[in-house]
Design an enzyme around this catalytic site. Structure first.
Site, PDB file in Angstrom:
ATOM      1  N   LYS A  22       0.832  -1.213   0.000  1.00 23.54           N
ATOM      2  CA  LYS A  22       0.000   0.000   0.000  1.00 23.54           C
ATOM      3  C   LYS A  22       0.865   1.261   0.000  1.00 23.54           C
ATOM      4  O   LYS A  22       0.620   2.184  -0.781  1.00 23.54           O
ATOM      5  CB  LYS A  22      -0.919  -0.027   1.226  1.00 23.54           C
ATOM      6  CG  LYS A  22      -1.846   1.147   1.359  1.00 23.54           C
ATOM      7  CD  LYS A  22      -3.094   0.777   2.140  1.00 23.54           C
ATOM      8  CE  LYS A  22      -2.868   0.657   3.628  1.00 23.54           C
ATOM      9  NZ  LYS A  22      -2.721   1.960   4.302  1.00 23.54           N
ATOM     10  N   GLY A  95      -4.903   7.887   5.472  1.00 22.24           N
ATOM     11  CA  GLY A  95      -4.025   8.877   6.094  1.00 22.24           C
ATOM     12  C   GLY A  95      -2.835   9.211   5.205  1.00 22.24           C
ATOM     13  O   GLY A  95      -2.408  10.373   5.133  1.00 22.24           O
ATOM     14  N   ASP A 316       2.168  -1.134  11.981  1.00 22.53           N
ATOM     15  CA  ASP A 316       0.863  -1.573  11.458  1.00 22.53           C
ATOM     16  C   ASP A 316       0.569  -3.033  11.787  1.00 22.53           C
ATOM     17  O   ASP A 316      -0.566  -3.497  11.621  1.00 22.53           O
ATOM     18  CB  ASP A 316       0.821  -1.390   9.932  1.00 22.53           C
ATOM     19  CG  ASP A 316       0.750   0.084   9.556  1.00 22.53           C
ATOM     20  OD1 ASP A 316       0.469   0.915  10.434  1.00 22.53           O
ATOM     21  OD2 ASP A 316       0.982   0.393   8.365  1.00 22.53           O
ATOM     22  N   ARG A 390      -7.318  -3.352   9.809  1.00 25.45           N
ATOM     23  CA  ARG A 390      -6.340  -4.249  10.450  1.00 25.45           C
ATOM     24  C   ARG A 390      -6.921  -4.919  11.702  1.00 25.45           C
ATOM     25  O   ARG A 390      -6.528  -6.025  12.051  1.00 25.45           O
ATOM     26  CB  ARG A 390      -5.051  -3.507  10.758  1.00 25.45           C
ATOM     27  CG  ARG A 390      -4.400  -2.934   9.494  1.00 25.45           C
ATOM     28  CD  ARG A 390      -2.919  -2.705   9.637  1.00 25.45           C
ATOM     29  NE  ARG A 390      -2.442  -1.781   8.620  1.00 25.45           N
ATOM     30  CZ  ARG A 390      -2.151  -2.119   7.362  1.00 25.45           C
ATOM     31  NH1 ARG A 390      -2.258  -3.372   6.962  1.00 25.45           N
ATOM     32  NH2 ARG A 390      -1.727  -1.204   6.495  1.00 25.45           N
TER      33      ARG A 390
HETATM   34  C1  S3P Z   1       2.508   4.881   6.199  1.00 25.17           C
HETATM   35  C2  S3P Z   1       3.126   5.235   7.377  1.00 25.17           C
HETATM   36  C3  S3P Z   1       2.689   4.783   8.702  1.00 25.17           C
HETATM   37  C4  S3P Z   1       1.754   3.594   8.600  1.00 25.17           C
HETATM   38  C5  S3P Z   1       0.704   3.776   7.543  1.00 25.17           C
HETATM   39  C6  S3P Z   1       1.361   3.963   6.183  1.00 25.17           C
HETATM   40  C7  S3P Z   1       3.035   5.407   4.923  1.00 25.17           C
HETATM   41  O1  S3P Z   1       2.002   5.833   9.350  1.00 25.17           O
HETATM   42  O2  S3P Z   1       1.131   3.347   9.853  1.00 25.17           O
HETATM   43  O3  S3P Z   1      -0.157   2.659   7.489  1.00 25.17           O
HETATM   44  O4  S3P Z   1       2.668   4.872   3.858  1.00 25.17           O
HETATM   45  O5  S3P Z   1       3.815   6.345   4.963  1.00 25.17           O
HETATM   46  P1  S3P Z   1       2.770   6.934  10.231  1.00 25.17           P
HETATM   47  O6  S3P Z   1       3.620   7.736   9.349  1.00 25.17           O
HETATM   48  O7  S3P Z   1       1.673   7.747  10.852  1.00 25.17           O
HETATM   49  O8  S3P Z   1       3.556   6.149  11.242  1.00 25.17           O
END
Ligand code: S3P
Length: 437
Positions: A22, A95, A316, A390
């Site tokens: 992802k 996010g 994760d 998850r």
């Molecule tokens: C991600 C970074 C992580 C991870 C998210 C994907 C990314 O988050 O938990 O599922 O693709 O950069 P954080 O940067 O908030 O740790």
């Protein structure tokens, strides 16, 4: 809303692949769009999160074709080729889409608005908005710029050195994306290194990225050149099957073509430390990312303490590690993982609640949890995902090893990261069924 019921399964035997990574898929779409010329992506994850990113770039005038053979072709228009989107951009549950785009959009010559679903609109954005403001960005949002919708007035940015208070690839990447558009050099220093896919892919597209431990710098204005990318299987998706094979009897499972980037392999180190029989074979590098095959055999697990630098390398996977801990002998403690509170759900709260429903003794901590293994968890037909993919998949994995099985409700969210999860389980002979509530 869908729900999934899973029954106790004897053993998982065979070979699987999991969908594309992802994090890498998001970056491939973003960098392909602002590179010059064509980028083709094989193995792009077509989960809802990545499709939100893809749609965003289409809204900004980038032609992206999804071919029948699965290849996604992007006609990159260069650093300054994006156009103002006519409507708001919807990041959905993602996010990564929202935070990385906030960085990228800060340095454009146009106005844009980013929003997301009910979960994403609750998540903190100040962690990217604040450092971007220091670079000269103009970002406005609810709660003093902390919550989406975010309105971004593209501005002239200047490079800076930022000491990030958290090891977060989303913060680091948002700043690096803005850094591409800034005058001078932008440097991010992390407390410990977070996943480094952005740095690797920027270099793969021809940018000069300077790296030294947990410090990364980029000079603004660099040209990216379109490339062919192959996306490896997502180790975070593979993690569910690693734990599934470990906690069921007589299992022997090979997960082929999975990403094994060292900033992501905390899951393997942790499960091995718990006594898990996991081996990596056929290591190679594809499109700048380490890839391998992972062989897992059922194992008797023991509880351990998980803390410190390994946490960002397994952030994760902590929900499914909590499931492994429930089936291990002794106590597992997870510490230094306050970040769990700001994921798709507060995963300390959601996992504590769902594991308790199946009879596991869990104590939530400020920065993690303790899980008492050794007692046989029982079945439950009223587990819920809390809307978090998850949590959903972790509890379904637990169902494979409990006498009465488990039903998890509100499982549509699985499609954000792992379309085909149920199909992969049933392909391995698991007694799993889906129903519409
Ligand atoms: C991600 C970074 C992580 C991870 C998210 C994907 C990314 O988050 O938990 O599922 O693709 O950069 P954080 O940067 O908030 O740790």
């Amino acid at each position: 809303m869908k729900s999934i019921t899973i029954k106790k399964t004897q053993s998982l035997k065979g070979e699987i692949t999991v969908p594309g990574d992802k994090s890498i898929s998001h970056r491939a779409i973003m960098l392909g769009s602002i590179a010059e010329g064509d980028t083709t992506i094989k193995g792009l994850l077509k989960g809802e999160d990545n499709m939100a990113t893809l749609k965003a770039f289409r809204q900004m005038g980038i032609r992206i074709d999804e071919h029948e053979n699965g290849i996604v072709a992007i006609q990159g228009k260069g650093l300054h080729g994006l156009k103002e989107p006519e409507d708001f951009i919807d990041a959905g549950n993602s996010g990564t889409t929202m935070r990385l785009l906030t960085g990228l959009l800060s340095g454009q010559k146009f106005f844009s608005v980013l929003t997301g679903d009910q979960y994403l609109r609750k998540r903190p954005m100040k962690r990217v908005v604040e450092p971007l403001n220091l670079m000269g960005a103009k970002i406005f949002g609810r709660e003093d710029g902390n919550k989406a919708p975010l309105a971004i007035v593209g501005s002239k940015l200047k490079g800076m050195t930022y000491n990030s208070p958290v090891a977060s690839a989303q913060i680091k990447s948002a700043i690096l994306m803005a850094g591409l558009y800034a005058d001078g050099v932008t440097t991010v220093i992390e407390p410990t290194i977070s996943r480094d896919h952005t740095e690797r892919m920027l270099a793969y597209f021809g940018a000069d990225v300077k790296r030294n431990g947990a410090t990364v710098s980029i000079k603004g204005g660099q040209k990216l050149v379109g490339k062919k990318i192959e996306v490896p299987g997502d180790i975070s998706s593979a993690a569910f099957f690693m734990v599934a094979a470990l906690i069921t009897k007589d299992s022997e499972l090979l997960i082929k073509n999975a990403g094994i980037n060292p900033t992501r392999t905390g899951i393997i180190d942790i499960l091995q430390a718990m006594g898990g029989d996991l081996k990596i074979a056929n290591q190679r590098e594809i499109s700048g990312e380490p890839v391998g095959d992972i062989l897992i055999k059922s194992s008797r697990l023991k509880g351990i303490e998980i803390k410190g630098d390994i946490i960002p390398r397994a952030i994760d996977e902590l929900p499914v590690i909590a499931v492994a801990a429930a089936f291990a002998d002794g106590i597992t403690t997870i510490k230094d993982a306050k970040e769990l509170k700001v994921k798709e759900t507060d995963r300390i709260e959601s996992m504590t609640s769902e594991l308790r429903k199946i009879g596991v003794k869990v104590t939530p901590l400020q920065d993690g949890m303790t899980i008492e293994g050794g007692k046989k968890p029982i079945g439950n037909d009223s587990c819920t995902s809390w809307g978090d993919h998850r949590v959903a998949m972790s509890m379904i994995v637990a169902g494979l090893a409990v006498e009465k099985g488990i039903t998890v409700s509100n499982t549509d969210c699985i499609d954000t990261s792992f379309p085909g999860f149920v199909k992969t389980l049933s392909g391995l002979g698991c007694a799993v069924s889906e129903s519409q509530e």
